[in-house]
Design a protein around this motif. Sequence first.
Motif, mmCIF file in Angstrom:
data_model
loop_
_atom_site.group_PDB
_atom_site.id
_atom_site.type_symbol
_atom_site.label_atom_id
_atom_site.label_comp_id
_atom_site.label_asym_id
_atom_site.label_seq_id
_atom_site.Cartn_x
_atom_site.Cartn_y
_atom_site.Cartn_z
ATOM 1 N N GLU A 204 0.824 -1.207 0.000
ATOM 2 C CA GLU A 204 0.000 0.000 0.000
ATOM 3 C C GLU A 204 0.858 1.257 0.000
ATOM 4 O O GLU A 204 0.560 2.213 -0.728
ATOM 5 C CB GLU A 204 -0.939 0.000 1.204
ATOM 6 N N SER A 205 1.935 1.281 0.792
ATOM 7 C CA SER A 205 2.773 2.485 0.828
ATOM 8 C C SER A 205 3.505 2.663 -0.490
ATOM 9 O O SER A 205 3.654 3.793 -0.982
ATOM 10 C CB SER A 205 3.772 2.401 1.991
ATOM 11 N N GLY A 206 3.956 1.579 -1.108
ATOM 12 C CA GLY A 206 4.620 1.708 -2.397
ATOM 13 C C GLY A 206 3.665 2.104 -3.500
ATOM 14 O O GLY A 206 4.047 2.812 -4.442
ATOM 15 N N ALA A 207 2.407 1.675 -3.392
ATOM 16 C CA ALA A 207 1.408 2.074 -4.387
ATOM 17 C C ALA A 207 1.065 3.543 -4.271
ATOM 18 O O ALA A 207 0.638 4.169 -5.254
ATOM 19 C CB ALA A 207 0.149 1.227 -4.217
ATOM 20 N N GLU A 280 1.576 9.579 -11.785
ATOM 21 C CA GLU A 280 1.662 10.465 -10.637
ATOM 22 C C GLU A 280 2.506 9.792 -9.567
ATOM 23 O O GLU A 280 2.876 8.634 -9.675
ATOM 24 C CB GLU A 280 0.265 10.796 -10.109
ATOM 25 N N ASP A 281 2.761 10.560 -8.509
ATOM 26 C CA ASP A 281 3.490 10.041 -7.366
ATOM 27 C C ASP A 281 4.928 9.703 -7.748
ATOM 28 O O ASP A 281 5.427 10.074 -8.798
ATOM 29 C CB ASP A 281 2.777 8.831 -6.764
ATOM 30 N N GLU A 338 -2.692 -5.270 -9.867
ATOM 31 C CA GLU A 338 -3.004 -3.958 -10.420
ATOM 32 C C GLU A 338 -1.888 -2.960 -10.168
ATOM 33 O O GLU A 338 -1.532 -2.166 -11.053
ATOM 34 C CB GLU A 338 -4.313 -3.462 -9.806
ATOM 35 N N VAL A 339 -1.311 -2.989 -8.968
ATOM 36 C CA VAL A 339 -0.306 -1.995 -8.599
ATOM 37 C C VAL A 339 0.997 -2.223 -9.351
ATOM 38 O O VAL A 339 1.581 -1.291 -9.935
ATOM 39 C CB VAL A 339 -0.067 -2.026 -7.076
ATOM 40 N N LEU A 340 1.495 -3.448 -9.359
ATOM 41 C CA LEU A 340 2.816 -3.706 -9.934
ATOM 42 C C LEU A 340 2.835 -3.562 -11.442
ATOM 43 O O LEU A 340 3.904 -3.360 -12.034
ATOM 44 C CB LEU A 340 3.303 -5.095 -9.533
ATOM 45 N N ALA A 341 1.674 -3.682 -12.078
ATOM 46 C CA ALA A 341 1.642 -3.528 -13.535
ATOM 47 C C ALA A 341 2.003 -2.121 -13.976
ATOM 48 O O ALA A 341 2.367 -1.900 -15.128
ATOM 49 C CB ALA A 341 0.260 -3.910 -14.062
ATOM 50 N N ALA A 342 1.916 -1.155 -13.049
ATOM 51 C CA ALA A 342 2.190 0.241 -13.402
ATOM 52 C C ALA A 342 3.649 0.628 -13.212
ATOM 53 O O ALA A 342 4.027 1.753 -13.534
ATOM 54 C CB ALA A 342 1.305 1.172 -12.564
ATOM 55 N N ASP A 343 4.474 -0.254 -12.687
ATOM 56 C CA ASP A 343 5.867 0.080 -12.400
ATOM 57 C C ASP A 343 6.792 -1.015 -12.931
ATOM 58 O O ASP A 343 6.353 -2.073 -13.396
ATOM 59 C CB ASP A 343 6.080 0.241 -10.896
ATOM 60 N N THR A 344 8.081 -0.741 -12.834
ATOM 61 C CA THR A 344 9.074 -1.747 -13.190
ATOM 62 C C THR A 344 9.126 -2.820 -12.109
ATOM 63 O O THR A 344 9.103 -2.526 -10.917
ATOM 64 C CB THR A 344 10.460 -1.099 -13.327
ATOM 65 N N VAL A 345 9.202 -4.070 -12.549
ATOM 66 C CA VAL A 345 9.315 -5.199 -11.622
ATOM 67 C C VAL A 345 10.602 -5.947 -11.942
ATOM 68 O O VAL A 345 10.852 -6.333 -13.087
ATOM 69 C CB VAL A 345 8.119 -6.155 -11.738
ATOM 70 N N ASP A 520 9.634 13.652 -3.044
ATOM 71 C CA ASP A 520 8.987 14.632 -3.908
ATOM 72 C C ASP A 520 9.082 16.044 -3.354
ATOM 73 O O ASP A 520 9.196 17.021 -4.109
ATOM 74 C CB ASP A 520 7.515 14.242 -4.089
ATOM 75 N N SER A 521 9.068 16.177 -2.004
ATOM 76 C CA SER A 521 8.990 17.513 -1.409
ATOM 77 C C SER A 521 10.342 18.145 -1.119
ATOM 78 O O SER A 521 10.465 19.370 -1.108
ATOM 79 C CB SER A 521 8.170 17.455 -0.115
#
Length: 858
Positions: A204-207, A280-281, A338-345, A520-521
């Motif tokens: 959840e935190s990585g997503a 995003e993120d 769903e989450v990992l499909a959006a990033d590099t694995v 990010d900040s």
Amino acid sequence: MAMTAALLPIPATLSSASAEPEEEGSAAPLVVDRITPDTIGEDSTLRVAGEVTNTTGETVEDVTVRMRYSRHPFTSRDELDKFATGEDWQPNASGPDEEFDGELVPDGTLEYSLSTPVEDLGLSSYGVYPMIIEAVDGDGDALGAQYTFLPYTADSDEDDVPSVDLAWVWPLMDDPQRADDDTFLSDDLHDSVGAGGRLGRLLESGAQVPLSFEAGDEDLIEELGLEEAETSEEAPAENATAEEDADSLTPEEDEGDEDENGEDAEGSDEEGEAPPARTEDIPVTWAVDPSTLDDILRMATAEHEVIEDLLTDPAEEPVRHTQEPNTAAQVWLREAREVLAADTVVASPYANTDLAALLRNDMNSDAQASLRLGQEALARSLGLSADNRFAVPAEGIMEENVQELFTENGAHRFLLNEEAVPPASWISTTPTAQAPLPASGEEAEGEEPYALVSDSGLTDVLSMPSWEPGESTLALQRFAAETAMIAGESTGDDRVVIAAPAPGWDPSPEFAAGVLDATDSLPWLSPERLDRVELSDAEDREETRKGLTYPDHAYGDELSSTYLGQIEDVGRDVRLFNSILVGDSDPFRPALVRLESVYWRDREAMAGATRSLVGRSVQSRREDVRVIPGDPVTLASSTGTTGVLVANDLEDEAVYVYLSLYSENSERLSIGEYTHHFEIAPGARTTVYVPLSARINGSTNVQVSLQNAAGEPISSQDTVIQVNATGLGTQALLISGIGLLILIAALAPRALRKWARKQAAKANATAAAAKDGDGDGDAKDTEEPEAVEAAETKAESTGTAEPAEPGERGSEAPGADKTSAGAGSDEDTDTPREAEPDTPAGTEPDSESRPDGSGAGK
């Protein structure tokens, strides 16, 4: 940015003046709950807030909380480390303070809040400054202290702040959780995948978005297609259907077509359908252990057993309990897909295999299997493939032979730690993460191998405690300080730093979310995608790191040859079991690879117990292919047929076996031709009919065994069939009957002769009686019966065919009768005598002579 955490209980964050809690869970003497703002500029107001607790056990008076700091920034990261221990120099500049008059009883708590305009602190320039928050009593005795840091950007515009690129590697890994595929070593993973569990929180935190860890109304197994994924072991993600493509694209596919520099080629998607990608993120690269995902998939889709305490008594079978498919695991997989499909694995070898030890002990096939199993497990569990350009060696180190193995499987980017590729001795700053590696094996054209080195300092910071009150705040402040120090180093080059927590990372939700928010900040950090980090051109490259290094301690850390030899012993039993399976099935290969994980390096007792579990499981599965013993066999004749029942109790595998029968006494019982080899479907049984032939009556044992094609028995004990031969009694009766007929045939003529003589004797006696009756009627009336009786008696006793004449019988002296009687004692002697006129035809009236001649003449 608000930051909350607890007092750090490690020496790196406590000074000697700090009072640690007396026991776990007790209050810390000084807690820093909040430090704001996260970026301090000249126009900022610094605020620090928290609590003071009297842990001395005695009442203290006039407590003061104050800030001390230095107006001179750290010049190196080493200085920062030393200051954090509390054992180095102490800053002497005084900042704001807050006084509390009166008494503070034991376990009493005071809340404090310190604030000051940053311009009043007199900080000189961009950098990281030391700061201490401490509590003292009225006598000046320290109650507690916290050593932390002030990152300062001065009055520069944001564009003038030095910066560094930061790429995240977010781990989703756990220790091997299973012995064989159906047996979990503990309940740990069941708890970990829930919303409050370690893997649930990391996901959840990585997503960086809220996830739903509640089960829906529909059947999750059907929704995810987990049953189909589990059975399609050999189907890679690239063979997925069109509907599945969106969930199974690799990161490089997410970007569309890339040019040689890894940049997106916009508009390259002819159909205009972009795969899911994070827009995003903060981009993160997910580092997964396929074995962990495989364990979760097993929990989600099948009933399984969990061992309560493996080490209670390793000599005995451990206590197990059965669990139904785990709903939390099903939900976790749904969200992870769903989450990992959006990033590099990127993926480690299956179960973080100790590849160096395997290759050193000539177990190359096992090393190759660990990479193949990893690819298959990812396709089954997540429906996607890892980016095979990346290799993730266990513990971030590797030798050249390990590099060659990865290269053969398509990798040329290696995620390593600083032990594997140390900074050059002359460099005093933090080098960029990219470092060239020597070519190993056959490199793909244009793909120079290079390392992507994680920053060890950041790994240590990310491992800081973050669960108790105040710990998260101090850990976040340290993260900001470390990254600010890296950014402030004057190198003149663009650099990339990789933040890679340890595989077993267990941060609090506040800390995990906080470091991504800070990426990010914080003005000196620029988020970067790992798959876009490229090696610079050779002519522009500065050699800031040494070559590939295998640390000396790593040799001693490897799994020992003795241990791997024990794994090979289990592997021989596995090979024997596999030799009867139809096709290329190898169901115990994942279990063996899990036993070869680096996890077992310092867990000798646990490793031995787990290995024994796997060995017993292999033996049990072999015994599921068996000959079912039957009743003793009785042959009703010299030949017969018996049926041998063979069962395959395996649920998933068909077997091809050879049936072998051996008579313990082949001279007594022989075995005819029968079906020697055959295939049996899962859960099926078959009967083989075997002809038998017995030569001698009696009991004979027949040894029955199942073998593989090479003639190796698959069971340690043979089945014994007792064969009792009783059918030979009919033959004996036949022989006896024939003998009786021969005896009858031999004795019949003699019996007939005897009968004929008796008939002749009766006839002679009758004739003699009739003749005497003609001469003397009275004599006839008185003597005929006696004469006939005497004649018959004489004939019976002597065996003669002719009775005595009545007249002669009456005139003979008594002694003559005795002599005549004695002469007939031998019935087998035949003496020719004169035939009587009235002798019937066909009779032999000859008398038998005595052996001494006394029967001649009358």
